[in-house]
Write an enzyme that holds these catalytic residues in place. Structure first.
Site, PDB file in Angstrom:
ATOM      1  N   ALA A 190       0.830  -1.213   0.000  1.00 51.33           N
ATOM      2  CA  ALA A 190       0.000   0.000   0.000  1.00 51.33           C
ATOM      3  C   ALA A 190       0.858   1.254   0.000  1.00 51.33           C
ATOM      4  O   ALA A 190       0.558   2.232  -0.692  1.00 51.33           O
ATOM      5  CB  ALA A 190      -0.946  -0.009   1.199  1.00 51.33           C
ATOM      6  N   ASP A 191       1.940   1.238   0.771  1.00 52.82           N
ATOM      7  CA  ASP A 191       2.826   2.406   0.821  1.00 52.82           C
ATOM      8  C   ASP A 191       3.502   2.647  -0.522  1.00 52.82           C
ATOM      9  O   ASP A 191       3.627   3.800  -0.970  1.00 52.82           O
ATOM     10  CB  ASP A 191       3.890   2.199   1.893  1.00 52.82           C
ATOM     11  CG  ASP A 191       3.328   2.309   3.295  1.00 52.82           C
ATOM     12  OD1 ASP A 191       3.476   3.374   3.903  1.00 52.82           O
ATOM     13  OD2 ASP A 191       2.740   1.325   3.780  1.00 52.82           O
ATOM     14  N   MET A 192       3.989   1.585  -1.148  1.00 51.09           N
ATOM     15  CA  MET A 192       4.679   1.733  -2.432  1.00 51.09           C
ATOM     16  C   MET A 192       3.738   2.290  -3.498  1.00 51.09           C
ATOM     17  O   MET A 192       4.108   3.185  -4.276  1.00 51.09           O
ATOM     18  CB  MET A 192       5.255   0.395  -2.880  1.00 51.09           C
ATOM     19  CG  MET A 192       6.371  -0.127  -2.008  1.00 51.09           C
ATOM     20  SD  MET A 192       7.811   0.970  -2.011  1.00 51.09           S
ATOM     21  CE  MET A 192       8.997  -0.042  -1.117  1.00 51.09           C
TER      22      MET A 192
END
Length: 418
Positions: A190-192
């Site tokens: 999700a962060d990437m």
């Protein structure tokens, strides 16, 4: 990422940082107050293409990503996350609880085009850096606000790490095991994705300022919504039909990972009718091409277990090399399933320099190369990841702070200088 590279990393292209290189984002200054992955992934994309990214860090601990380390068998720790995602950046170690330090940051903000932050919504306002005040200081500033759930909505103040979003978004449910256990990805997915989405949004907002003559604005970047955008049409189908997606159902058939007789694995996708027909020929079952059970993707999905079993039986009789040779000769979209050593030694990965060994004072650091590839204005690696506070002195001078003030701030612990 050690001083000596072992095989297979020894085959990688060695690259030294080129401080003189310039990218298409040269003269774009980015102040990155974020922590952990999403903000660092976002600013990495900008830094790789020439932006002057300044990491604003705590003088004592620095960015949290610095502390994501792995213990080495021979002793010591490996700070791979920081080495990779902080390349091309400068470090300003400054305590924003100190009023003089905050004034120094305001001096840098006057010359910045982008500010990135990932505090819980409301924190930036409590620090005296609310968007209204920032735009009064710098009307063209693009303010990227990274959070788990967004700057508005009932959940805006809840903690929002990527794992929570991967569950909330439906991703974990969509990747449920056959025995009904939701699966979280073993990576910062999700962060990437939010970081990549945020880089695009930042460039769109910069274009509004630089090309269209508009003012700065706030980019409200949640971890949630980029994940929702990649999840496919399951929610749309449910809204229209009331039918929930089966997490065990494939989107195309044949499509799976298969084990070869030597224990290696291959991934196969026959997402079109032509490709599925080539698979049937490759496994020695051309008679299936005209079988109505396998003539369309819908029919193949309905009979997937049978077709999948036939493919698995054929592949388990071949080694990986034999399987690749046969299926590629038939034009089938099939390839190996790699782990890290296999990936690093693959001739395509080596030939395209997908990974490089960045030579720096700390040793050779293996990392992914700049991506994507631009033909006329490619990105580059100008500097390795900074030590904490490595650039504090020079950056404060750029903000108009004199030597005496810098020494005084350092003495009381408001800044860290190397």
């Amino acid at each position: 990422m050690t001083g000596s590279r072992a095989t297979p990393a020894a085959a990688l292209a060695a690259l030294r940082p080129d401080p003189a290189s310039r990218g298409v984002l040269d003269r774009v200054r980015v102040l990155d107050m974020s922590r952990l992955v999403a903000g660092n992934m976002l600013s990495l994309q900008l830094a790789d293409f020439g932006a002057d990214v300044i990491k604003i860090e705590s003088p004592k601990a620095g960015d949290t990503l610095r502390h994501w380390k792995e213990e080495l068998e021979q002793g010591g720790e490996l700070d791979a996350w920081w080495r990779i995602y902080a390349r091309n950046k400068r470090s300003l170690a400054i305590d924003l609880r100190d009023e003089e330090a905050r004034n120094a940051l305001r001096g840098l903000l006057k010359s910045a085009q982008v500010l990135i932050e990932s505090f819980r919504p409301g924190t930036l306002e409590n620090m005296g850096f609310d968007p209204q005040s920032l735009h009064a200081l710098n009307p063209g500033l693009v303010i990227v606000r990274v959070s788990g759930w967004g700057q508005s909505g009932p959940y805006r103040t809840l903690p929002g790490f990527g794992s929570l979003v991967e569950g909330f978004s439906g991703y974990a449910h969509k990747h449920m095991t056959p025995d009904g256990v939701p699966q979280l990805p073993n990576m910062a997915l999700a962060d990437m994705i939010a970081g990549l989405t945020g880089a695009f949004a930042t460039l769109a907002a910069l274009r509004e300022v630089e090309v269209n003559g508009g003012g700065g604005q706030v980019v409200d970047l949640s971890l949630l919504e980029p994940m929702l955008a990649i999840m496919g049409p399951d929610v749309s189908v449910y809204a229209e039909t009331g039918k929930k997606a089966d997490p065990t159902r494939k989107i195309a058939s044949p499509r799976n990972a298969y084990r070869c007789k030597d224990g290696r694995w291959v991934a196969l996708s026959g997402s079109t009718d032509i490709m599925a027909q080539r698979v049937m020929e490759a496994i020695g079952r051309p008679n299936l091409i005209h079988d109505p059970r396998f003539s369309t993707n819908e029919a193949r999905l309905a009979n997937d277990d049978e077709l999948d079993g036939m493919i698995a039986d054929a592949i388990k009789k071949m080694s990986l090399d034999e399987c690749l040779c046969l299926f590629r000769s038939k034009g089938v979209t099939l390839g190996p399933v790699y782990d890290a050593p296999q990936l690093l030694s693959d001739r395509h990965v080596v030939g395209r320099e997908c990974y490089i060994a960045l030579e720096a004072d700390q040793g050779a650091a293996v990392m992914h190369n700049v991506t994507p590839r631009l033909s006329r204005t490619p990105g580059s690696i100008r500097r390795p990841a900074p030590e904490l506070g490595q650039h504090t002195g020079e950056l404060l001078k750029e903000a108009g702070i004199g030597d005496a003030e810098i020494r005084a701030m350092q003495k009381r612990g408001a800044i860290r200088c190397l």
